[in-house]
Design a protein around this motif. Structure first.
Motif, PDB file in Angstrom:
ATOM      1  N   GLU A 116      -2.566  27.587  46.570  1.00 45.87           N
ATOM      2  CA  GLU A 116      -2.587  27.630  45.104  1.00 45.87           C
ATOM      3  C   GLU A 116      -2.300  26.250  44.520  1.00 45.87           C
ATOM      4  O   GLU A 116      -2.940  25.817  43.562  1.00 45.87           O
ATOM      5  CB  GLU A 116      -1.561  28.652  44.593  1.00 45.87           C
ATOM      6  N   GLU A 117      -1.348  25.543  45.111  1.00 40.51           N
ATOM      7  CA  GLU A 117      -1.023  24.196  44.637  1.00 40.51           C
ATOM      8  C   GLU A 117      -2.208  23.256  44.815  1.00 40.51           C
ATOM      9  O   GLU A 117      -2.500  22.428  43.954  1.00 40.51           O
ATOM     10  CB  GLU A 117       0.193  23.671  45.394  1.00 40.51           C
ATOM     11  N   ALA A 157      -5.344  24.098  44.769  1.00 47.02           N
ATOM     12  CA  ALA A 157      -6.337  24.445  43.749  1.00 47.02           C
ATOM     13  C   ALA A 157      -5.968  23.810  42.404  1.00 47.02           C
ATOM     14  O   ALA A 157      -6.835  23.279  41.694  1.00 47.02           O
ATOM     15  CB  ALA A 157      -6.443  25.960  43.618  1.00 47.02           C
ATOM     16  N   GLU A 158      -4.678  23.843  42.060  1.00 49.98           N
ATOM     17  CA  GLU A 158      -4.228  23.218  40.811  1.00 49.98           C
ATOM     18  C   GLU A 158      -4.455  21.710  40.835  1.00 49.98           C
ATOM     19  O   GLU A 158      -4.894  21.115  39.848  1.00 49.98           O
ATOM     20  CB  GLU A 158      -2.747  23.523  40.575  1.00 49.98           C
ATOM     21  N   ARG A 191      -6.686  20.067  42.575  1.00 48.46           N
ATOM     22  CA  ARG A 191      -8.133  19.802  42.481  1.00 48.46           C
ATOM     23  C   ARG A 191      -8.595  19.880  41.033  1.00 48.46           C
ATOM     24  O   ARG A 191      -9.397  19.068  40.581  1.00 48.46           O
ATOM     25  CB  ARG A 191      -8.905  20.799  43.347  1.00 48.46           C
ATOM     26  N   GLN A 192      -8.093  20.871  40.311  1.00 49.53           N
ATOM     27  CA  GLN A 192      -8.457  21.018  38.905  1.00 49.53           C
ATOM     28  C   GLN A 192      -7.976  19.806  38.107  1.00 49.53           C
ATOM     29  O   GLN A 192      -8.701  19.279  37.265  1.00 49.53           O
ATOM     30  CB  GLN A 192      -7.847  22.309  38.331  1.00 49.53           C
ATOM     31  N   ALA A 193      -6.756  19.340  38.368  1.00 48.91           N
ATOM     32  CA  ALA A 193      -6.225  18.166  37.674  1.00 48.91           C
ATOM     33  C   ALA A 193      -7.064  16.929  37.990  1.00 48.91           C
ATOM     34  O   ALA A 193      -7.335  16.109  37.109  1.00 48.91           O
ATOM     35  CB  ALA A 193      -4.768  17.932  38.068  1.00 48.91           C
ATOM     36  N   ARG A 195     -10.248  16.887  38.716  1.00 50.89           N
ATOM     37  CA  ARG A 195     -11.510  17.013  37.976  1.00 50.89           C
ATOM     38  C   ARG A 195     -11.333  16.584  36.525  1.00 50.89           C
ATOM     39  O   ARG A 195     -12.190  15.929  35.948  1.00 50.89           O
ATOM     40  CB  ARG A 195     -12.011  18.453  38.052  1.00 50.89           C
ATOM     41  N   LEU A 196     -10.197  16.954  35.916  1.00 51.50           N
ATOM     42  CA  LEU A 196      -9.936  16.567  34.532  1.00 51.50           C
ATOM     43  C   LEU A 196      -9.733  15.063  34.403  1.00 51.50           C
ATOM     44  O   LEU A 196     -10.165  14.444  33.431  1.00 51.50           O
ATOM     45  CB  LEU A 196      -8.725  17.313  33.987  1.00 51.50           C
ATOM     46  N   TYR A 250     -13.073  13.152  34.631  1.00 51.58           N
ATOM     47  CA  TYR A 250     -14.064  13.469  33.613  1.00 51.58           C
ATOM     48  C   TYR A 250     -14.348  12.236  32.770  1.00 51.58           C
ATOM     49  O   TYR A 250     -13.446  11.609  32.242  1.00 51.58           O
ATOM     50  CB  TYR A 250     -13.583  14.610  32.719  1.00 51.58           C
TER      51      TYR A 250
END
Length: 134
Positions: free
Chosen positions: A88-89, A91-92, A94-96, A98-99, A102
Motif C-alpha cells: 500500500e505504501e 502504491a502511495e 508511485r502516485q506521489a 506521478r504527481l 506531471y
C-alpha cells in the motif's frame, strides 16, 4: 564386484587422486580403461591395495525451508500483514511520483502573449567551419 571412477575411489579409500594415479602407474593398482580417457577401478582391487573402504553412501537429510517461516506459524500472519502495508505504501509513493512528474502542456501558439518557439539551428560541423572567422 562393482566398478568405480577415480573420484569414487578417492571417496572410498580416502587417498588423493595423485596417490591413485601413482599406484596405477607403478602397477600396484590394476585398472581398466573406460572410454577414451577415463579409468575405472574394481572394488576388490581397492580393498586389496588399501584395505577396508569407507562407507560411500551417506543418508541424505530431508531438505526443509527455514523453520521460522513455514506456513502456519504465528509469524506468518505478521509477515503477510507487513507485506500488505508495504504494498500500500508503494502504491502511495508511485502516485506521489506521478504527481511530481506531471508537466502541463505548453499553451497553443495562437494564444496572445506567448512567444513563438523557433527551433534551434543545427550547429555547423567542425569540418565545414571556416578557418578564418569573421
Amino acid at each position: 564386484m562393482a566398478w568405480h571412477t577415480i573420484t569414487e575411489a578417492q571417496k572410498l579409500t580416502g587417498k588423493s587422486r595423485r596417490t591413485l594415479y601413482r599406484d596405477m602407474a607403478t602397477g600396484r593398482l590394476s585398472w581398466e580403461p573406460e572410454g577414451d580417457s577415463a579409468r575405472r577401478l574394481e572394488t576388490s582391487e581397492l580393498i586389496r591395495v588399501y584395505g577396508e573402504l569407507k562407507p560411500l553412501a551417506q543418508p541424505e537429510e530431508k531438505k526443509q525451508a527455514h523453520a521460522d517461516t513455514v506456513n502456519g506459524t504465528p509469524d506468518t500472519a505478521l509477515i503477510l500483514a507487513e507485506l500488505k502495508a508495504l504494498r500500500e505504501e508503494m502504491a502511495e509513493l508511485r502516485q506521489a511520483m506521478r504527481l511530481l512528474e506531471y508537466k502541463p502542456d505548453l499553451p497553443p501558439p495562437d494564444t496572445p502573449g506567448t512567444a513563438e518557439i523557433v527551433p534551434n539551428e543545427k550547429p555547423i560541423p567542425w569540418w565545414r567551419r571556416s578557418l578564418f572567422r569573421q
